[in-house]
Structure formats: structure tokens, C-alpha cells
Write a protein that holds these residues in place. Sequence first.
Motif, short mmCIF file in Angstrom:
data_model
loop_
_atom_site.label_atom_id
_atom_site.label_comp_id
_atom_site.label_asym_id
_atom_site.label_seq_id
_atom_site.Cartn_x
_atom_site.Cartn_y
_atom_site.Cartn_z
N VAL A 59 -14.08 3.91 3.18
CA VAL A 59 -12.76 3.29 3.34
C VAL A 59 -12.93 1.78 3.23
O VAL A 59 -14.02 1.25 3.44
CB VAL A 59 -12.11 3.64 4.69
CG1 VAL A 59 -11.69 5.09 4.75
CG2 VAL A 59 -13.04 3.31 5.85
N TYR A 68 -12.14 8.39 -2.11
CA TYR A 68 -12.52 6.98 -2.23
C TYR A 68 -13.20 6.73 -3.58
O TYR A 68 -12.87 5.77 -4.29
CB TYR A 68 -13.46 6.60 -1.09
CG TYR A 68 -13.84 5.14 -1.08
CD1 TYR A 68 -12.99 4.19 -0.52
CD2 TYR A 68 -15.04 4.70 -1.62
CE1 TYR A 68 -13.33 2.84 -0.51
CE2 TYR A 68 -15.39 3.37 -1.62
CZ TYR A 68 -14.53 2.44 -1.06
OH TYR A 68 -14.87 1.11 -1.07
N GLN A 91 -7.36 -0.93 -2.72
CA GLN A 91 -7.96 -0.61 -1.42
C GLN A 91 -7.61 0.80 -1.00
O GLN A 91 -6.49 1.28 -1.25
CB GLN A 91 -7.49 -1.60 -0.36
CG GLN A 91 -8.11 -2.98 -0.45
CD GLN A 91 -7.92 -3.74 0.84
OE1 GLN A 91 -6.83 -3.83 1.39
NE2 GLN A 91 -9.01 -4.30 1.35
N VAL A 92 -8.56 1.47 -0.37
CA VAL A 92 -8.32 2.79 0.22
C VAL A 92 -8.40 2.62 1.73
O VAL A 92 -9.47 2.31 2.28
CB VAL A 92 -9.37 3.81 -0.26
CG1 VAL A 92 -9.13 5.17 0.41
CG2 VAL A 92 -9.32 3.94 -1.78
N THR A 93 -7.27 2.76 2.40
CA THR A 93 -7.23 2.60 3.86
C THR A 93 -6.77 3.89 4.50
O THR A 93 -6.08 4.70 3.88
CB THR A 93 -6.30 1.44 4.27
OG1 THR A 93 -4.93 1.79 3.97
CG2 THR A 93 -6.66 0.16 3.55
N PHE A 100 -2.35 10.81 -5.46
CA PHE A 100 -2.91 9.47 -5.26
C PHE A 100 -3.16 8.77 -6.59
O PHE A 100 -2.79 7.60 -6.79
CB PHE A 100 -4.23 9.56 -4.48
CG PHE A 100 -4.08 9.52 -2.98
CD1 PHE A 100 -4.40 8.38 -2.27
CD2 PHE A 100 -3.65 10.63 -2.28
CE1 PHE A 100 -4.29 8.33 -0.89
CE2 PHE A 100 -3.52 10.61 -0.90
CZ PHE A 100 -3.85 9.45 -0.19
N ILE A 128 -10.69 7.04 -6.64
CA ILE A 128 -9.73 5.93 -6.70
C ILE A 128 -10.43 4.67 -7.19
O ILE A 128 -9.92 3.93 -8.05
CB ILE A 128 -9.08 5.68 -5.34
CG1 ILE A 128 -8.18 6.86 -4.94
CG2 ILE A 128 -8.27 4.38 -5.35
CD1 ILE A 128 -7.03 7.13 -5.88
N LYS A 129 -11.62 4.40 -6.68
CA LYS A 129 -12.37 3.21 -7.09
C LYS A 129 -12.78 3.28 -8.56
O LYS A 129 -12.82 2.26 -9.26
CB LYS A 129 -13.59 3.03 -6.20
CG LYS A 129 -13.25 2.63 -4.77
CD LYS A 129 -12.57 1.28 -4.71
CE LYS A 129 -12.32 0.83 -3.30
NZ LYS A 129 -11.68 -0.51 -3.22
N HIS A 187 0.85 -1.19 0.00
CA HIS A 187 0.00 0.00 0.00
C HIS A 187 0.89 1.24 0.00
O HIS A 187 1.86 1.32 0.77
CB HIS A 187 -0.89 0.03 1.25
CG HIS A 187 -1.98 -1.00 1.24
ND1 HIS A 187 -3.27 -0.71 1.61
CD2 HIS A 187 -1.98 -2.30 0.89
CE1 HIS A 187 -4.02 -1.79 1.51
NE2 HIS A 187 -3.25 -2.77 1.08
N GLY A 234 -3.02 -0.96 -2.55
CA GLY A 234 -3.81 0.01 -1.80
C GLY A 234 -3.10 1.34 -1.69
O GLY A 234 -1.91 1.48 -2.02
N GLN A 277 -3.01 4.90 1.10
CA GLN A 277 -3.35 5.21 2.49
C GLN A 277 -3.01 6.64 2.87
O GLN A 277 -1.95 7.17 2.54
CB GLN A 277 -2.60 4.27 3.44
CG GLN A 277 -2.96 4.47 4.90
CD GLN A 277 -2.17 3.58 5.83
OE1 GLN A 277 -1.02 3.84 6.13
NE2 GLN A 277 -2.80 2.49 6.28
#
Length: 380
Positions: free
Chosen positions: A291, A252, A263-265, A183, A255-256, A125, A194, A196
Motif C-alpha cells: 500500500v 497493488y 497511489q493505492v491506499t 479498479f 495497478i502500479k 482518490h 489514487g 482505495q
Amino acid sequence: MKRTESLFKLISVMVLLLLLSCAKDSGTDGSGNNPWDPNAMHGVWITTTASPVLDTKTGIEAAVDACKKAGLNTIFVVVYNSARTIYPSDVMGRIIGIKQMERFAGRDPLKELIDAAKAKGIKVHAWFEYGFAASFGLQGGPIIAAKPNWKAIDQSGKLVSKNGFDWLNAFDPEVQQFMLDLFKEVVSKYAVDGVQGDDRLPALPSTGGYDPYTVALYKQENNGAEPPVDYRDANWVAWRVKKLNGFMKRLYTEIKALKPSVQVTMAPSPYPFGKDEYLQDWPTWVDSSWVDAVIPQCYRYDIAAYTALVSQQRVFYRNDKIPLYPGVLLKIANYTTTPGLLTSMIQANRNATFKGEVFFFYEGLAERSTWFADQYQTIE
């Protein structure tokens, strides 16, 4: 016939006892549920500060091997801090004229780490450590020098600084776009699992928000009223929190849309401290499914304080479809957590139903390699 039935029952009992014995020896509870969940996040942060890991390809490969031996399945590698990226960044080049952290010139440590980790089955990540912080102790550093209108302003008209960090205005659309571009650049160019943010993204010290842009926006949405002079005013805090929550949702979503598998954490400050001090509202992020996992930084130096903090975070954790993994302090400066305290903290996580955790930070791994090898995966 009766003797045959009796013999069959005896054999059946013996087989059952053998199976139960094997289950106990293999660390299961007899129901087929292994207390060690290999699908949960067992991670560690790798830094550029106080660590030479990223300085050579050999160091990266050794670190990945150490993580594998320790039972860790996720590496959170810093990609952005001190107004620099570890990879060559067109976004940073446009802002400050410098594409990459100077010590990594001619290399791409992010790609090297991804390649090494993938070969070992470990996820990577990209950790944007500084987030909306512009610099540490440099009055904003090169970003503010290039974009002076991006600085966060407190109620006295000064640049927002807290604990040594100087801040960008997290409400400014240009600042938000800059961070989104960073990002999305990483997600587009690298096979990361991912991305973060942490206690600096999305975040801003609650002393901020008194810049011209934010003041004008507040007045527009509050019938011309000025923001309260008291930066802790409940309604003023709530208004700014809502704005940062909006950025969380946007990050979120974008990015998706770009790569759904990423993954977005987030690794925020613990709640409600994070909300009061940094306008971070992770319970809303989790409740709203903005998230994929949240990792509150539960850094404490004794088990009583740690257990109390984990229990507090458990109270605010209401959507168990989004995993919560406590952030555990392994090492900082000259301090390394003792094996006994590590065991107690991981046991506290399991007691609170949290199946994994992320350790800060990698340099403590070698000092506690025996604990990771012999104990970590046995804690129920």
C-alpha cells in the motif's frame, strides 16, 4: 574597533530574536519544522449516501471549494456501492446489464469532480466503498442474481451477511478478477491520483469460506482436511488471511504496472479487530509495502477511546516509510463531532507522530467550517 564589534553583536542578537519571533508567529518550532505538514494527507470522504454533493456539477464545485477552504488536499470519492458505479462502467454493464447508478444517468460525476479538484490543486482518490460486499439487505442483490456461484457461504450453508451487508466470495478467482477489472477500469479511463479499498476490501467476514471452491482449495493445501467448523480457529483464520493478503499484493502490483503514479491506499478496520472479524491484516500490507498509505477507521465518540485506539494502531505500525493516517469520525447520521473533541483527536494524532488524517464524511464539513478555518491547521 571594539565599539564596532559590540554594535555588530548587538545587531546580530536583535536579528536572531526577530527571526525566532517570526518563527513562533508563523507556527514553526524554531527549527524550521512546521507542525502542519501540507504534504501529508488531509482528506475527506464524499459519499452518495446522505449527501447530494455528486447530484449536480454545481454541488461538486461547491464541495471542492469547501475542501480547499478547510485545508484539505485529498478527496476520496465513492465510485462503487450497491452494485452500481457513479461513472459509466463497461465492467458493470457486462455483469448486471446496468452501466451506471441511475441517478447520474447522462452525466459523469467522477470526471466532473476530478476536473474541479485539479483546478484547486486537490487530489482525487476513487473509493470502492462496497468492495467484496454485494449488497445491503438485498440477499446479494443484482450481482448474486447474475452470478449465484459468487456468493460467500458460512458454516451453516447460508449467504454470508454481517451488519446488513451481503457478501461475495472474496477467495473466488472470478470475484477477484471482477474487482480488479473495476479498479483498472477507473485507473485507465480517469486521471485519478489514487484508488482505495476500505473495511470491505480486501475483506470477508470471518464466518465465510465454506463455499465449495474455498473448501476444495483448503483441502488441497491441507492434506485433505476439511476447514474447521469453528470459524475462529486460529489456523483457519490465518489461512484465509493469507489468501486475502495475496489479493492485496496482486491489486497493488497490477495497478502500479498499469499506472505507477497512482497511489493505492486502504482504509481498513482497526487491527486486530479487523483481522478477527473481517480477515484484514493491514500491518502485513504496510510491512510488505503493498500500500502507499493506510487509513485505519479510528471512529470513536470520546477522546479516551480515540486515544486508546490510535495508540493501539501505533503499536502495530512498524514501517514508517508507508504513511498511516487515522480515519476520524466527523459526522454520521444526526451526530456531528464537537469542535473540542475534533481538536483533541487531531492533537492525539500529532502526539502519535501521525501528520495527517481523513475525515468521515463531507457533510460534517459545513457544520464545522469555523473549526476547520480557525483551528485545524494550527494544531501542533
